[in-house]
Design a protein around this motif. Structure first.
Motif, PDB file in Angstrom:
ATOM      1  N   THR A   8       0.808  -1.209   0.000  1.00 43.42           N
ATOM      2  CA  THR A   8       0.000   0.000   0.000  1.00 43.42           C
ATOM      3  C   THR A   8       0.839   1.256   0.000  1.00 43.42           C
ATOM      4  O   THR A   8       2.001   1.274   0.397  1.00 43.42           O
ATOM      5  CB  THR A   8      -0.916   0.028   1.238  1.00 43.42           C
ATOM      6  OG1 THR A   8      -0.081   0.144   2.382  1.00 43.42           O
ATOM      7  CG2 THR A   8      -1.740  -1.235   1.329  1.00 43.42           C
ATOM      8  N   ARG A  83       1.529  -7.114   5.728  1.00 43.99           N
ATOM      9  CA  ARG A  83       0.232  -6.492   6.034  1.00 43.99           C
ATOM     10  C   ARG A  83      -0.637  -6.305   4.796  1.00 43.99           C
ATOM     11  O   ARG A  83      -1.856  -6.181   4.897  1.00 43.99           O
ATOM     12  CB  ARG A  83       0.435  -5.143   6.728  1.00 43.99           C
ATOM     13  CG  ARG A  83       0.941  -5.248   8.159  1.00 43.99           C
ATOM     14  CD  ARG A  83       0.738  -3.942   8.914  1.00 43.99           C
ATOM     15  NE  ARG A  83       1.399  -2.823   8.267  1.00 43.99           N
ATOM     16  CZ  ARG A  83       2.669  -2.472   8.495  1.00 43.99           C
ATOM     17  NH1 ARG A  83       3.413  -3.175   9.340  1.00 43.99           N
ATOM     18  NH2 ARG A  83       3.184  -1.423   7.885  1.00 43.99           N
ATOM     19  N   SER A  84      -0.011  -6.271   3.619  1.00 46.27           N
ATOM     20  CA  SER A  84      -0.809  -6.157   2.395  1.00 46.27           C
ATOM     21  C   SER A  84      -1.599  -7.429   2.116  1.00 46.27           C
ATOM     22  O   SER A  84      -2.509  -7.434   1.286  1.00 46.27           O
ATOM     23  CB  SER A  84       0.096  -5.829   1.201  1.00 46.27           C
ATOM     24  OG  SER A  84       0.851  -6.951   0.799  1.00 46.27           O
ATOM     25  N   THR A  86      -2.329  -9.907   5.000  1.00 44.56           N
ATOM     26  CA  THR A  86      -3.048 -10.350   6.193  1.00 44.56           C
ATOM     27  C   THR A  86      -2.845  -9.369   7.329  1.00 44.56           C
ATOM     28  O   THR A  86      -1.793  -8.708   7.403  1.00 44.56           O
ATOM     29  CB  THR A  86      -2.564 -11.755   6.634  1.00 44.56           C
ATOM     30  OG1 THR A  86      -3.258 -12.159   7.821  1.00 44.56           O
ATOM     31  CG2 THR A  86      -1.073 -11.779   6.907  1.00 44.56           C
ATOM     32  N   ASP A  87      -3.823  -9.305   8.217  1.00 50.03           N
ATOM     33  CA  ASP A  87      -3.659  -8.484   9.416  1.00 50.03           C
ATOM     34  C   ASP A  87      -3.173  -9.308  10.600  1.00 50.03           C
ATOM     35  O   ASP A  87      -3.053  -8.799  11.720  1.00 50.03           O
ATOM     36  CB  ASP A  87      -4.965  -7.767   9.770  1.00 50.03           C
ATOM     37  CG  ASP A  87      -6.137  -8.717  10.019  1.00 50.03           C
ATOM     38  OD1 ASP A  87      -5.934  -9.950   9.964  1.00 50.03           O
ATOM     39  OD2 ASP A  87      -7.253  -8.218  10.273  1.00 50.03           O
ATOM     40  N   LYS A  88      -2.847 -10.585  10.368  1.00 51.53           N
ATOM     41  CA  LYS A  88      -2.293 -11.411  11.442  1.00 51.53           C
ATOM     42  C   LYS A  88      -0.872 -10.956  11.759  1.00 51.53           C
ATOM     43  O   LYS A  88      -0.126 -10.554  10.865  1.00 51.53           O
ATOM     44  CB  LYS A  88      -2.287 -12.884  11.037  1.00 51.53           C
ATOM     45  CG  LYS A  88      -3.688 -13.477  10.924  1.00 51.53           C
ATOM     46  CD  LYS A  88      -3.638 -14.948  10.539  1.00 51.53           C
ATOM     47  CE  LYS A  88      -5.052 -15.521  10.456  1.00 51.53           C
ATOM     48  NZ  LYS A  88      -5.042 -16.955  10.082  1.00 51.53           N
ATOM     49  N   PRO A  89      -0.467 -11.014  13.016  1.00 55.45           N
ATOM     50  CA  PRO A  89       0.873 -10.550  13.387  1.00 55.45           C
ATOM     51  C   PRO A  89       1.958 -11.525  12.950  1.00 55.45           C
ATOM     52  O   PRO A  89       1.701 -12.722  12.758  1.00 55.45           O
ATOM     53  CB  PRO A  89       0.805 -10.488  14.919  1.00 55.45           C
ATOM     54  CG  PRO A  89      -0.201 -11.539  15.285  1.00 55.45           C
ATOM     55  CD  PRO A  89      -1.243 -11.503  14.184  1.00 55.45           C
TER      56      PRO A  89
END
Length: 308
Positions: A8, A83-84, A86-89
């Motif tokens: 992003t 992060r592009s 998944t929002d999993k850490p």
């Protein structure tokens, strides 16, 4: 067909980033497994030392990142690539090697709460070369290296091979000891994908360092062939299949060991050997051939000559 996922525009607001420089892309290899394929050229301020390949696996329990980049800023860019998708850490970071872009982003991910791990000899080599690598990167990255702290993998894995499990995914790590002592690959058998680290290069000629072992490279490549990976994320170059890896890396190890190595053990003059094989049409199409091939032969010759 592989799916490219653009990082992003938020990356442009990263601290210290004021121009539209290199931004990593996450490329889907198979379900839940991604590669981040870096440029083939030299480290630079524009690519923040990310001139190598990285990757990650999205599990039910979080993300497993393969290698952490060459700087704090490079690590931030890899985190944004994750992060592009998944929002999993990022739960785990696994280092396949001790060359700068494999691990100098470790401290960033550790500060974010990730467990950073490597095979025991990998971490030992990181500790040996860390400050030297930071000093060398200053010439390439300048101010963009700011905040980078060499953190050898805090969690070390014993044994010649290790199996790890997280969130329904199983990974197998094994030493290659090829580019640097302690280098390893990561095999994801469920998906038929291998992250080779610096064992395999495609699209560009592999580099033989003073600490490299082409004999180990040939042996490790043979072992990887036995696993029959369907897709390989090489250390450098496009995601490939085993046939391309064999043609552009495995065959070159065979040449260095069986031709150059044999010349050394038979005590032929080094210069005559290097001159005789300076022109190898099957590898000349690879990037960096002109700059690396003779030096690679020289170091391979010395490896076998000094072993006698």
């Amino acid at each position: 067909m592989h799916k490219l996922i653009l990082v992003t525009a938020a990356l442009l607001s990263l601290a210290g980033t004021v121009r539209a420089d290199y931004q990593p892309l996450a490329e889907q290899v198979v379900d839940n497994v991604y590669a981040i394929v870096g440029p083939l050229g030299q480290r630079s301020a524009d690519n923040d030392g990310l001139n190598a390949n990285f990757g990650f696996i999205v599990t039910d329990a979080g993300v497993i990142l393969i290698d952490s980049g060459a700087s704090k800023l490079g690590a931030e860019k890899l985190a944004a690539a994750v992060r592009s998708v998944t929002d999993k850490p990022v739960r785990w970071v696994i280092n396949t090697g001790s060359q700068d872009h494999r691990w100098l982003g470790n401290a960033y991910f550790a500060d974010q709460g990730a467990e950073v791990m490597a095979m025991a000899r990998t971490a030992a080599t990181q500790a040996q070369y860390g400050q030297q690598q930071v000093n060398g990167l200053e010439g390439f990255l300048g101010e963009r290296l700011k905040g980078t702290k060499p953190l050898p993998a805090p969690e070390t894995l014993d044994g010649e091979a290790v199996t790890l499990e997280l969130g329904g995914e199983t990974l197998e790590l094994a030493y290659t000891d090829t580019h640097f002592p302690g280098d390893a690959w990561v095999w994801v058998p469920k998906h038929g994908v291998a992250f080779s680290g610096d064992l395999i290069y495609v699209d560009r000629l592999l580099g033989v360092m003073p600490s490299s072992s082409v004999r180990n490279g040939q042996l490790a490549f043979g072992a990887l062939e036995q696993a029959r990976p369907e897709r390989i994320v090489p250390g450098h170059g496009r995601v490939c299949d085993l046939a391309q890896a064999k043609q552009e890396t495995g065959d070159y190890y065979d040449f260095l060991v069986e031709t150059v190595g044999t010349a050394a053990t038979e005590m032929e003059p080094m210069d005559a050997t290097l001159d005789r094989y300076a022109d190898l049409p099957q590898f000349k199409h690879l990037e960096n051939y002109d700059g690396l091939h003779r030096a690679n032969m020289n170091r391979a010759f010395l490896e076998f000559e000094t072993a006698q």
